[in-house]
Write a protein that holds these residues in place. Structure first.
Motif, mmCIF file in Angstrom:
data_model
loop_
_atom_site.group_PDB
_atom_site.id
_atom_site.type_symbol
_atom_site.label_atom_id
_atom_site.label_comp_id
_atom_site.label_asym_id
_atom_site.label_seq_id
_atom_site.Cartn_x
_atom_site.Cartn_y
_atom_site.Cartn_z
ATOM 1 N N LEU A 199 -0.760 2.413 0.385
ATOM 2 C CA LEU A 199 0.054 3.439 1.048
ATOM 3 C C LEU A 199 1.472 3.524 0.487
ATOM 4 O O LEU A 199 2.019 4.599 0.311
ATOM 5 C CB LEU A 199 0.090 3.161 2.562
ATOM 6 C CG LEU A 199 -1.157 3.635 3.324
ATOM 7 C CD1 LEU A 199 -1.016 3.344 4.810
ATOM 8 C CD2 LEU A 199 -1.387 5.127 3.093
ATOM 9 N N SER A 200 2.062 2.358 0.162
ATOM 10 C CA SER A 200 3.485 2.382 -0.256
ATOM 11 C C SER A 200 3.639 3.137 -1.576
ATOM 12 O O SER A 200 4.635 3.798 -1.814
ATOM 13 C CB SER A 200 3.983 0.949 -0.418
ATOM 14 O OG SER A 200 3.124 0.303 -1.358
ATOM 15 N N GLN A 201 2.605 3.091 -2.446
ATOM 16 C CA GLN A 201 2.767 3.706 -3.786
ATOM 17 C C GLN A 201 2.154 5.104 -3.859
ATOM 18 O O GLN A 201 2.423 5.854 -4.783
ATOM 19 C CB GLN A 201 2.044 2.846 -4.823
ATOM 20 C CG GLN A 201 2.502 1.393 -4.905
ATOM 21 C CD GLN A 201 1.421 0.568 -5.613
ATOM 22 O OE1 GLN A 201 0.375 0.307 -5.021
ATOM 23 N NE2 GLN A 201 1.687 0.185 -6.841
ATOM 24 N N ILE A 202 1.292 5.456 -2.881
ATOM 25 C CA ILE A 202 0.458 6.639 -3.112
ATOM 26 C C ILE A 202 1.213 7.947 -2.897
ATOM 27 O O ILE A 202 0.801 9.006 -3.347
ATOM 28 C CB ILE A 202 -0.815 6.587 -2.225
ATOM 29 C CG1 ILE A 202 -1.932 7.455 -2.847
ATOM 30 C CG2 ILE A 202 -0.509 7.008 -0.779
ATOM 31 C CD1 ILE A 202 -3.313 7.082 -2.457
ATOM 32 N N THR A 203 2.401 7.890 -2.310
ATOM 33 C CA THR A 203 3.120 9.158 -2.050
ATOM 34 C C THR A 203 3.399 9.909 -3.356
ATOM 35 O O THR A 203 3.314 11.132 -3.424
ATOM 36 C CB THR A 203 4.421 8.863 -1.287
ATOM 37 O OG1 THR A 203 4.079 8.072 -0.142
ATOM 38 C CG2 THR A 203 5.091 10.143 -0.816
ATOM 39 N N ASP A 204 3.712 9.146 -4.449
ATOM 40 C CA ASP A 204 3.970 9.814 -5.746
ATOM 41 C C ASP A 204 2.719 10.570 -6.195
ATOM 42 O O ASP A 204 2.788 11.689 -6.712
ATOM 43 C CB ASP A 204 4.370 8.782 -6.805
ATOM 44 C CG ASP A 204 5.738 8.168 -6.471
ATOM 45 O OD1 ASP A 204 6.089 7.114 -7.029
ATOM 46 O OD2 ASP A 204 6.418 8.771 -5.612
ATOM 47 N N GLU A 205 1.547 9.954 -5.974
ATOM 48 C CA GLU A 205 0.285 10.626 -6.350
ATOM 49 C C GLU A 205 0.129 11.909 -5.514
ATOM 50 O O GLU A 205 -0.237 12.963 -6.017
ATOM 51 C CB GLU A 205 -0.919 9.708 -6.078
ATOM 52 C CG GLU A 205 -1.222 8.698 -7.154
ATOM 53 C CD GLU A 205 -1.630 9.323 -8.489
ATOM 54 O OE1 GLU A 205 -0.766 9.344 -9.393
ATOM 55 O OE2 GLU A 205 -2.744 9.841 -8.603
ATOM 56 N N TYR A 206 0.448 11.799 -4.222
ATOM 57 C CA TYR A 206 0.319 12.998 -3.375
ATOM 58 C C TYR A 206 1.247 14.097 -3.877
ATOM 59 O O TYR A 206 0.906 15.269 -3.927
ATOM 60 C CB TYR A 206 0.688 12.667 -1.916
ATOM 61 C CG TYR A 206 -0.302 11.803 -1.188
ATOM 62 C CD1 TYR A 206 -1.549 11.482 -1.735
ATOM 63 C CD2 TYR A 206 0.000 11.292 0.076
ATOM 64 C CE1 TYR A 206 -2.438 10.690 -1.051
ATOM 65 C CE2 TYR A 206 -0.900 10.519 0.783
ATOM 66 C CZ TYR A 206 -2.124 10.221 0.212
ATOM 67 O OH TYR A 206 -3.018 9.441 0.899
ATOM 68 N N LYS A 207 2.456 13.680 -4.283
ATOM 69 C CA LYS A 207 3.444 14.688 -4.723
ATOM 70 C C LYS A 207 2.930 15.456 -5.938
ATOM 71 O O LYS A 207 3.181 16.642 -6.103
ATOM 72 C CB LYS A 207 4.791 14.005 -5.028
ATOM 73 C CG LYS A 207 5.513 13.523 -3.770
ATOM 74 C CD LYS A 207 7.023 13.637 -3.881
ATOM 75 C CE LYS A 207 7.704 13.226 -2.572
ATOM 76 N NZ LYS A 207 7.265 14.043 -1.429
ATOM 77 N N ARG A 208 2.142 14.763 -6.789
ATOM 78 C CA ARG A 208 1.570 15.442 -7.962
ATOM 79 C C ARG A 208 0.698 16.607 -7.496
ATOM 80 O O ARG A 208 0.768 17.717 -8.009
ATOM 81 C CB ARG A 208 0.719 14.430 -8.768
ATOM 82 C CG ARG A 208 1.427 13.909 -9.982
ATOM 83 C CD ARG A 208 0.757 12.862 -10.836
ATOM 84 N NE ARG A 208 -0.580 12.452 -10.546
ATOM 85 C CZ ARG A 208 -1.654 12.896 -11.188
ATOM 86 N NH1 ARG A 208 -1.507 13.842 -12.097
ATOM 87 N NH2 ARG A 208 -2.859 12.434 -10.940
ATOM 88 N N SER A 209 -0.082 16.366 -6.435
ATOM 89 C CA SER A 209 -0.989 17.432 -5.983
ATOM 90 C C SER A 209 -0.215 18.450 -5.162
ATOM 91 O O SER A 209 -0.493 19.647 -5.194
ATOM 92 C CB SER A 209 -2.111 16.841 -5.121
ATOM 93 O OG SER A 209 -1.562 16.251 -3.965
ATOM 94 N N GLU A 210 0.796 17.980 -4.466
ATOM 95 C CA GLU A 210 1.618 18.872 -3.611
ATOM 96 C C GLU A 210 2.150 20.023 -4.447
ATOM 97 O O GLU A 210 2.016 21.186 -4.090
ATOM 98 C CB GLU A 210 2.770 18.030 -3.077
ATOM 99 C CG GLU A 210 3.540 18.568 -1.921
ATOM 100 C CD GLU A 210 4.623 17.561 -1.530
ATOM 101 O OE1 GLU A 210 4.266 16.474 -1.030
ATOM 102 O OE2 GLU A 210 5.802 17.863 -1.777
#
Ligand SMILES: Cc1cc2cn([C@H]3C[C@H](O)[C@@H](CO)O3)c(=O)nc2[nH]1
Length: 223
Positions: A199-210
């Motif tokens: 969870l701590s690292q995955i926000t960057d991955e989400y931002k890619r799709s965002e």
């Protein structure tokens, strides 16, 4: 249809059990331009007092057909649900129902060939007669060992008997469908995210799709 009567930019969020689909969808709750349709697990757990999910896991040979028939109905309802926003995110689809779950149950003889044939005929009929397409598939790619640990930690009661071998087989079926493209009908381009990240690292991955999803939303609104 969204406000200006244009079909919303539709995204299927796909991935193994425990791959973080619900968490991914919740990340997008912050945007008002997006309609979120999470998997109706609670409907599968309580259909007129019957827990079809539990019945299926406890006695797959007896209940897989009933369960997958109802899952398909609830997914079709989600596909057909109009969205007043430019973007619609759905958790899974009739495609993962057919190419991952029903496929697995046919291969391991949980579904009798006659039952599989009926489910496949329904899928083909719907595919050729009802528009259930997508504009993007976000594939939360995971390693079976990691999601297996998450399932144990999440401790959803019906899933406690799920063996690692089932998770490994579902992983292979998702890879065959979304990466190796063995099925002709892959309804949309696939954006692969590394969902092994915690969870701590995955926000960057989400931002890619965002970026990719919201940019498309602007196109829908402007079109
Ligand atoms: C489309 C589809 C979703 C889906 C989920 N499931 C199971 C896997 C999980 O244990 C639970 C919630 O995703 O339901 C299934 O057996 N067949 C399915 N088909």
């Amino acid at each position: 249809m969204s406000a200006n009567n244009v079909k919303p930019f539709t995204v299927f969020v796909e991935g193994n059990i425990g791959s973080g689909k619900t968490t991914f969808l919740e990340h997008f709750r912050q945007f008002e331009d997006i309609t979120l349709l999470t998997e109706p697990v609670e409907m599968w757990r309580d259909l007129k007092g019957c827990n079809l999910l539990e019945l299926m896991y406890k006695d797959p040979e007896k209940w897989a057909m009933t369960f997958q028939s109802y899952v398909s109905l609830t997914m079709l309802d989600m596909h057909r649900r109009p969205a007043s926003t430019p973007v619609k995110l759905m958790e899974r689809s009739l495609f993962s129902a057919r190419y991952c779950f029903v496929e697995h149950m046919m291969r391991n003889n949980t579904l009798h060939p006659a039952q599989f044939a009926v489910l496949d005929e329904w899928f083909r009929f719907i595919q050729h007669n009802i528009p259930i397409d997508a504009d993007l598939i976000v594939y939360l790619k995971t390693s079976p060992s990691i999601v297996y640990q998450r399932i144990k930690k999440r401790a959803r009661s019906e899933e406690q008997c799920v063996p690692l071998s089932y998770i490994e087989e579902l992983h292979r079926l998702h890879e065959d469908w979304l990466i190796n493209r063995i099925h002709a009908e892959c309804p949309a381009p696939v954006l692969v995210l590394d969902a092994d990240l915690d969870l701590s690292q995955i926000t960057d991955e989400y931002k890619r799709s965002e970026h990719q999803i919201l940019r498309k939303a602007v196109n829908v609104v402007m079109s």
